[in-house]
Design a protein around this motif. Structure first.
Motif, mmCIF file in Angstrom:
data_model
loop_
_atom_site.group_PDB
_atom_site.id
_atom_site.type_symbol
_atom_site.label_atom_id
_atom_site.label_comp_id
_atom_site.label_asym_id
_atom_site.label_seq_id
_atom_site.Cartn_x
_atom_site.Cartn_y
_atom_site.Cartn_z
ATOM 1 N N TYR A 124 -83.427 28.331 90.245
ATOM 2 C CA TYR A 124 -82.378 28.973 89.468
ATOM 3 C C TYR A 124 -81.107 28.131 89.510
ATOM 4 O O TYR A 124 -80.522 27.821 88.472
ATOM 5 C CB TYR A 124 -82.099 30.364 90.029
ATOM 6 N N ALA A 125 -80.713 27.719 90.713
ATOM 7 C CA ALA A 125 -79.510 26.889 90.853
ATOM 8 C C ALA A 125 -79.670 25.628 90.023
ATOM 9 O O ALA A 125 -78.754 25.173 89.342
ATOM 10 C CB ALA A 125 -79.288 26.537 92.315
ATOM 11 N N SER A 155 -81.577 25.220 87.323
ATOM 12 C CA SER A 155 -81.537 25.475 85.884
ATOM 13 C C SER A 155 -80.110 25.693 85.425
ATOM 14 O O SER A 155 -79.711 25.266 84.348
ATOM 15 C CB SER A 155 -82.407 26.678 85.530
ATOM 16 N N VAL A 156 -79.331 26.358 86.260
ATOM 17 C CA VAL A 156 -77.944 26.629 85.893
ATOM 18 C C VAL A 156 -77.145 25.327 85.894
ATOM 19 O O VAL A 156 -76.384 25.045 84.982
ATOM 20 C CB VAL A 156 -77.320 27.646 86.867
ATOM 21 N N ALA A 157 -77.350 24.521 86.936
ATOM 22 C CA ALA A 157 -76.576 23.287 87.053
ATOM 23 C C ALA A 157 -77.019 22.257 86.017
ATOM 24 O O ALA A 157 -76.237 21.436 85.577
ATOM 25 C CB ALA A 157 -76.732 22.710 88.449
ATOM 26 N N THR A 189 -77.823 22.590 82.960
ATOM 27 C CA THR A 189 -77.596 22.865 81.547
ATOM 28 C C THR A 189 -76.157 22.532 81.182
ATOM 29 O O THR A 189 -75.304 23.395 81.182
ATOM 30 C CB THR A 189 -77.865 24.352 81.217
ATOM 31 N N TRP A 223 -71.889 26.345 90.317
ATOM 32 C CA TRP A 223 -72.956 27.309 90.035
ATOM 33 C C TRP A 223 -72.779 28.627 90.777
ATOM 34 O O TRP A 223 -73.090 29.695 90.263
ATOM 35 C CB TRP A 223 -74.331 26.709 90.315
ATOM 36 N N LEU A 262 -70.821 31.413 88.992
ATOM 37 C CA LEU A 262 -71.163 31.753 87.606
ATOM 38 C C LEU A 262 -71.321 33.245 87.315
ATOM 39 O O LEU A 262 -70.812 33.719 86.298
ATOM 40 C CB LEU A 262 -72.406 30.973 87.168
ATOM 41 N N PRO A 263 -72.017 34.035 88.176
ATOM 42 C CA PRO A 263 -72.149 35.462 87.839
ATOM 43 C C PRO A 263 -70.788 36.152 87.719
ATOM 44 O O PRO A 263 -70.574 36.960 86.809
ATOM 45 C CB PRO A 263 -72.945 36.043 89.006
ATOM 46 N N THR A 286 -78.092 39.878 88.298
ATOM 47 C CA THR A 286 -77.099 38.938 88.824
ATOM 48 C C THR A 286 -77.465 37.501 88.438
ATOM 49 O O THR A 286 -76.602 36.708 88.073
ATOM 50 C CB THR A 286 -76.994 39.077 90.355
ATOM 51 N N LEU A 287 -78.764 37.180 88.496
ATOM 52 C CA LEU A 287 -79.207 35.840 88.107
ATOM 53 C C LEU A 287 -78.951 35.596 86.623
ATOM 54 O O LEU A 287 -78.508 34.513 86.218
ATOM 55 C CB LEU A 287 -80.696 35.647 88.435
ATOM 56 N N VAL A 288 -79.235 36.617 85.802
ATOM 57 C CA VAL A 288 -78.995 36.484 84.360
ATOM 58 C C VAL A 288 -77.501 36.288 84.100
ATOM 59 O O VAL A 288 -77.103 35.438 83.294
ATOM 60 C CB VAL A 288 -79.544 37.712 83.596
ATOM 61 N N LEU A 289 -76.676 37.041 84.824
ATOM 62 C CA LEU A 289 -75.224 36.868 84.672
ATOM 63 C C LEU A 289 -74.821 35.431 85.019
ATOM 64 O O LEU A 289 -73.962 34.841 84.362
ATOM 65 C CB LEU A 289 -74.467 37.846 85.563
ATOM 66 N N GLY A 290 -75.452 34.872 86.038
ATOM 67 C CA GLY A 290 -75.170 33.492 86.417
ATOM 68 C C GLY A 290 -75.523 32.532 85.295
ATOM 69 O O GLY A 290 -74.765 31.618 84.962
ATOM 70 N N TYR A 291 -76.672 32.777 84.667
ATOM 71 C CA TYR A 291 -77.085 31.940 83.537
ATOM 72 C C TYR A 291 -76.064 32.053 82.402
ATOM 73 O O TYR A 291 -75.639 31.046 81.820
ATOM 74 C CB TYR A 291 -78.480 32.380 83.071
#
Lengths: 266, 427
Positions: free
Chosen positions: A21-22, A24-26, A28, B293, B296-297, B353-358
């Motif tokens: 997850y970290a 994928s976020v980083a 993009t 990162w 982000l949420p 929370t993960l979706v909010l981070g995205y």
């Protein structure tokens, strides 16, 4: 076993998911206007065992010196870096000679005057313009950025620089370029103030490498990657030893932990 | 956990110290012989991992501060100089930068574990609240540390976040502007801002260290919670901390360090934004300002609210509300293991929370903004509605009678420890 195996697997999954997850976020980066075409290249320095190709770095330095240096500085580099391990590794005589070609301002002398002298290996690369305004004035209002960390300042740095060098294509008919701009498929928005800097046969290669735009683009990208990460080889080498040590230590700790817990039902 | 001290000083100097400053007795009772539930899983190793990363950040940071120059025109180059000319500077700087990320990864797992197993419930409320304060101090420290690089993202993140205080203008005209200028030390983010961020970035980790000591103290009064949420009732429920958990923690820590050093050696800039390798330029705003990162949420929540002041309130509330979990959760049982309904809400909360981070990494427009608003609503609904209401009507599933029953299966008694449970520490 119920209480050990399944939560452990769940936990591993959770940690793996968190890492992904970290990542994928980083991974993009925000897309800028104008689709950029970035071509992925094979680099000798990528991957955990990657090292620079000395010949490539030396050729890349030649391209920088004869073409890029006219407008772009490398202020964070010193001439001695060119002879240090993990870089182009020029001989110390060559480094001295290269440094001496530069005119370095020094002083004040005993009379209180500033003067110029030939460069020494400990000197920093001299930037082509005295300041930003002078650079803009000489370049139609556009500022040619310093390239010291350029390979880290763009997403997929070396691929980006390669694609930019090779990205000067025919301007599409439906696109009206602004005054003094060039069309480039890798640049955000496709309009770049820098005219195509390289073409076939622009720089003479003495090691038998074909003097093509393709090779120049690759070599300058590799050189700028080294300029941005001069400790990359040291990092990869130390990393390998460190990882071996940690993996063995983890194995031993696991065995000790099992041994300690062996007498206890769990 | 209150237990009879088993410390027996053997040496003359040990005895001399023991009646004057019994540090060795405390260390022995709290970290050697400390009774710990026998059923802790690997999620309980993150407290030790976090302590390790606090030390890593302090050690690397103190050396980095010897070489760093907090000046608006020299900061960026001084960081690069550390990477190029300081012995092992590249290693220290990449460890410090990635260490921050690992610290947050570990703290999020640690917090999620506490939420899942109800570790905030009585008698561990103060322990939990101190934890929330540590989390807040960590966020402030990380934000300030990121600003010190003085790249484009550093600079604009400072501009955005300090500007949040200007929302106070809508309460008292001019108040927000005054506060923001006071924080900046001028009329824009600049040199004075950088030096004070540096000073505070050096100060806060020591405040965190103090809070961590209180956190461990508050932990050692009731002792660790465990996956069943059932208290230690008999001797067979507990094992001494050393050697059982010292080695389990050491093994887990080593695995986590492999992940950490893997990033440091092979992908040191993977979690960073390329724009931060461009020196700060007050005249040029990056197209998208994105925080690190781990913010982000909360960044998504901030941007989801259309009103600036309420956005800031929601942003602060999304973290501050965590401190009230012990009183928001009305469930009789601690562990979500035995909560058939809440289990699903908890999973949704994590996914949300993960979706909010995205969404926090995406531009705040169109569908992204819509989903961020739904996610924000859900985040607060979970804390303010789901936790009190579900706990009130939910019927917990069957629970084991004790920790020992859970580990060994029912009918094993749980009164007398088996021979093996006796401390191997006392030979």
């Amino acid at each position: 076993m119920r209480n050990i195996a399944s939560p452990k697997r769940k936990l591993l999954l959770a940690v793996a998911a968190a890492v992904l997850y970290a990542a994928s976020v980083a991974g993009t980066p925000a897309k800028a206007a104008g689709e950029q075409t970035i071509e992925t290249q094979k680099w000798s320095f990528s991957g955990p065992f990657g090292m620079f190709d000395r010949g490539q770095l030396q050729r890349g330095f030649k391209v920088y010196k004869e073409v890029c240096a006219a407008c772009h500085g490398l202020r964070l580099l010193r001439f001695r870096n060119l002879g240090e391990p993990g870089g182009p590794e020029f001989s110390s005589a060559a480094v001295k000679a290269l440094a001496a070609e530069a005119e370095v301002q020094d002083g004040p002398d005993d009379e209180g005057e500033m003067f110029t002298r030939p460069g020494r290996p400990s000197d920093a690369f001299v930037s082509p313009f005295a300041n930003k305004n002078a650079a803009r004035a000489a370049n139609n209002g556009a500022y040619p950025p310093d390239l010291s960390v350029m390979a880290k300042a763009r997403a997929r740095g070396p691929d980006y620089i390669y694609s930019l060098m090779a990205g000067y294509k025919e301007t599409p008919d439906d696109l009206e370029l602004a005054e003094g701009m060039s069309y480039n498929t890798a640049f955000p928005g496709h309009q770049i103030a820098m005219a195509a800097p390289l073409d076939d046969d622009a720089v003479e290669y003495t090691d038998g490498t074909a003097p093509t735009l393709e090779n120049y683009s690759k070599d300058i990208s590799a050189f700028l990657m080294w300029a941005a990460e001069p400790k990359l080889e040291e990092r990869h080498k130390l990393g390998f030893r460190f990882m071996i040590y940690l993996i063995i230590l983890a194995g031993l700790l696991y065995l000790v932990k099992r041994r300690v817990w062996a007498g206890l039902k769990h | 956990m209150a237990h009879a001290s088993s410390y027996r000083p053997n040496t003359a100097i040990g005895k001399w110290f023991d009646v004057r400053l019994p540090v060795m007795r405390m260390m022995h009772d709290q970290f050697n012989d400390f009774p710990t539930p026998r059923n802790l899983n690997y999620l309980w190793t993150f407290g030790g991992i976090l302590t390790f990363f606090l030390v890593v950040q302090l050690a690397t940071g103190i050396v980095l501060a010897m070489h760093y120059i907090p000046h608006e025109s020299m900061a960026f180059d001084s960081v690069e100089k550390i990477m190029r000319d300081v012995n092992w500077g590249w290693l220290l700087r990449y460890m410090h930068a990635n260490g921050g990320s690992m610290f947050f990864l570990a703290v999020y797992i640690h917090i999620a574990r506490g939420m899942y197993y109800g570790s905030y419930k009585a008698p561990r409320e103060i322990l939990w609240v101190i934890g929330v304060f540590i989390f807040l101090a960590m966020m402030a420290t990380a934000f300030m540390g990121y600003s010190l690089v003085w790249g484009q993202m550093s600079f604009w993140a400072v501009t955005v976040i300090t500007n949040l205080f200007s929302s106070l203008d809508s309460i008292v005209d001019g108040l927000g502007t005054a506060v923001v200028q006071w924080i900046w030390g001028g009329f824009s983010v600049g040199g004075p801002t950088l030096t004070r961020l540096f000073s505070l970035h050096y100060l806060l980790p020591f405040i965190i260290t103090g809070l961590v000591i209180l956190h461990i103290w508050a932990l050692h009064v009731p002792g660790s919670n465990n996956p069943t949420g059932i208290d230690i009732k008999s001797k067979s429920d507990a094992i001494p901390f050393h050697p059982y958990y010292t080695f389990k923690d050491a093994y887990a820590l080593c695995l986590f360090v492999i992940l950490f050093m893997g990033l440091v050696f092979y992908a040191p800039n993977f979690l960073a934004h390329p724009d931060n390798y461009i020196q700060a330029n007050p005249l040029q705003t990056p197209p998208h300002i994105v925080p690190e990162w781990y913010f982000l949420p909360f960044y998504a929540i901030l941007r989801a609210i259309p009103d600036k002041l309420f956005g800031v309130i929601a942003f602060a509330g999304s973290i501050g509300l965590l401190a009230f979990l012990p009183w928001l959760d009305t469930s009789k049982v601690k562990s979500t293991r035995y909560r058939p309904i809440y289990k699903w809400f908890f999973a949704l909360f994590i996914i949300n929370t993960l979706v909010l981070g995205y969404l926090g990494a995406k531009p705040a427009e169109g569908m992204y903004l819509l989903f961020a608003r739904i996610g924000t609503a859900f985040y607060f609904a979970h804390l303010l509605v789901v936790m009190p209401v579900v706990g009130w009507f939910e019927k917990p599933s069957a629970m084991p009678g004790s920790i020992t029953d859970d580990v060994l299966g029912k009918g094993s008694g749980g009164g007398r420890p088996s021979a093996a449970t006796a401390s191997p520490g006392r030979r």
